[in-house]
Design a protein around this motif. Structure first.
Motif, PDB file in Angstrom:
ATOM      1  N   VAL A 109       0.856  -1.176   0.259  1.00  0.00           N
ATOM      2  CA  VAL A 109       0.029  -0.008   0.222  1.00  0.00           C
ATOM      3  C   VAL A 109       0.848   1.358   0.031  1.00  0.00           C
ATOM      4  O   VAL A 109       2.000   1.190   0.877  1.00  0.00           O
ATOM      5  CB  VAL A 109      -1.077   0.124   1.249  1.00  0.00           C
ATOM      6  N   VAL A 110       0.534   2.315  -0.867  1.00  0.00           N
ATOM      7  CA  VAL A 110       1.297   3.651  -0.698  1.00  0.00           C
ATOM      8  C   VAL A 110       0.192   4.680  -0.714  1.00  0.00           C
ATOM      9  O   VAL A 110      -0.993   4.415  -1.052  1.00  0.00           O
ATOM     10  CB  VAL A 110       2.162   3.426  -2.292  1.00  0.00           C
ATOM     11  N   ALA A 111       0.568   5.857  -0.270  1.00  0.00           N
ATOM     12  CA  ALA A 111      -0.285   6.994  -0.290  1.00  0.00           C
ATOM     13  C   ALA A 111       0.134   7.620  -1.812  1.00  0.00           C
ATOM     14  O   ALA A 111       0.980   7.911  -2.057  1.00  0.00           O
ATOM     15  CB  ALA A 111       0.182   8.040   0.917  1.00  0.00           C
ATOM     16  N   THR A 112      -0.989   8.433  -2.309  1.00  0.00           N
ATOM     17  CA  THR A 112      -0.762   8.928  -3.522  1.00  0.00           C
ATOM     18  C   THR A 112      -1.193  10.553  -3.678  1.00  0.00           C
ATOM     19  O   THR A 112      -1.820  10.821  -2.677  1.00  0.00           O
ATOM     20  CB  THR A 112      -1.762   8.024  -4.741  1.00  0.00           C
ATOM     21  N   SER A 113      -0.937  11.071  -4.671  1.00  0.00           N
ATOM     22  CA  SER A 113      -1.281  12.601  -4.849  1.00  0.00           C
ATOM     23  C   SER A 113      -2.915  12.756  -4.704  1.00  0.00           C
ATOM     24  O   SER A 113      -3.503  13.891  -4.911  1.00  0.00           O
ATOM     25  CB  SER A 113      -0.641  13.141  -6.046  1.00  0.00           C
ATOM     26  N   ALA A 114      -3.612  11.729  -5.064  1.00  0.00           N
ATOM     27  CA  ALA A 114      -5.043  11.871  -5.390  1.00  0.00           C
ATOM     28  C   ALA A 114      -5.547  11.777  -3.986  1.00  0.00           C
ATOM     29  O   ALA A 114      -7.066  12.207  -3.646  1.00  0.00           O
ATOM     30  CB  ALA A 114      -5.808  10.761  -6.027  1.00  0.00           C
TER      31      ALA A 114
END
Length: 244
Positions: free
Chosen positions: A64-69
């Motif tokens: 899992v990663v955090a994104t710019s969205a």
């Protein structure tokens, strides 16, 4: 605590949501066709109702990663002998995006196993996985550039040039300028790294670089991390002790 959770079906990311520090955890209980997604405060208290993500098969090799969205992108594979690699985007309120899940692996034949996701400076994501049909022998490593919500930006590409035996268990690290380094282990227990641009173009004249100096026994658990200077740190597990 959930019984039966192990390293391949558990992942977590620390990120900010609505300006607050948060930790989002993703896990799959044995036999469950869906992974559970839960967000926590740094104190350990849950901050929002849990969500689920998946297809109809047990999700394995979660990441899992955090994104710019503003949300998170979860990756997994469906295991078995013909497993595929998927990603799914969940917004800040953990609502599943209407376009999710997205099939990442291509071509979708053979067995594909999720490697790792990493966020680039513009919020897009690079995904890696290994694929039993990736090259002329057996398992090889592939990568693909994805939009923040998981939609493919371009076609996938093969990372490894070496095609003797298997190349598997890919991990990646993003460097300043958005080049990235992929690490993998071959059938002979040797660890390798390769530096590429986001479009898959190689960044050095040497196809792969051997990571390990120790050559006795099989090297495993190869990981890479990037420093602000652009240097890459590689770690791995060796069966050979430093001292007798």
């Amino acid at each position: 605590l959930v019984p039966g959770i192990s390293g391949t079906n558990f992942a977590a990311v620390a990120h900010k949501v609505y300006g607050e520090e948060s930790i989002t955890v993703v896990w799959a209980a044995p036999g469950d066709p869906k992974a559970t997604v839960q967000r926590f405060h740094p104190s350990g208290a849950s901050s929002i109702a849990a969500a689920t993500v998946g297809t109809t098969a047990y999700p394995d090799h979660l990441d899992v990663v955090a994104t710019s969205a503003g949300g998170i992108l979860v990756g997994w594979d469906t295991g078995g002998t013909t497993g595929d690699v998927f990603v799914a985007y969940l917004g800040a309120d953990l609502t599943l995006d209407a376009g999710s899940p997205v099939l990442v692996g291509e071509p979708a034949t053979g067995l594909q196993r999720m490697g790792q996701l990493a966020t680039l400076s513009d919020g897009t994501v690079m995904a890696t996985w290994d694929d039993s049909m990736a090259d002329s022998t057996s398992f090889g490593v592939r990568a693909r550039h994805l939009a923040a919500k998981g939609a493919p930006i371009a076609a996938g590409f093969r990372v490894n040039v070496l095609q003797i035996g298997d190349q598997a268990a890919p991990q990646l690290a993003v460097l300043p300028g958005d080049d990235f380094v992929v690490s993998f282990i071959d059938s002979f227990g040797t660890g390798w790294t390769r530096r590429l641009a986001a479009n898959g173009d190689p960044r050095s004249g040497i196809p792969e670089r051997r990571a390990n100096t120790t050559t006795k026994g099989d090297q495993t658990e190869l990981q890479v991390a990037a420093a602000p200077s652009g240097a890459v740190l590689a770690t791995w597990q060796s069966p050979v002790p430093l001292k007798d």
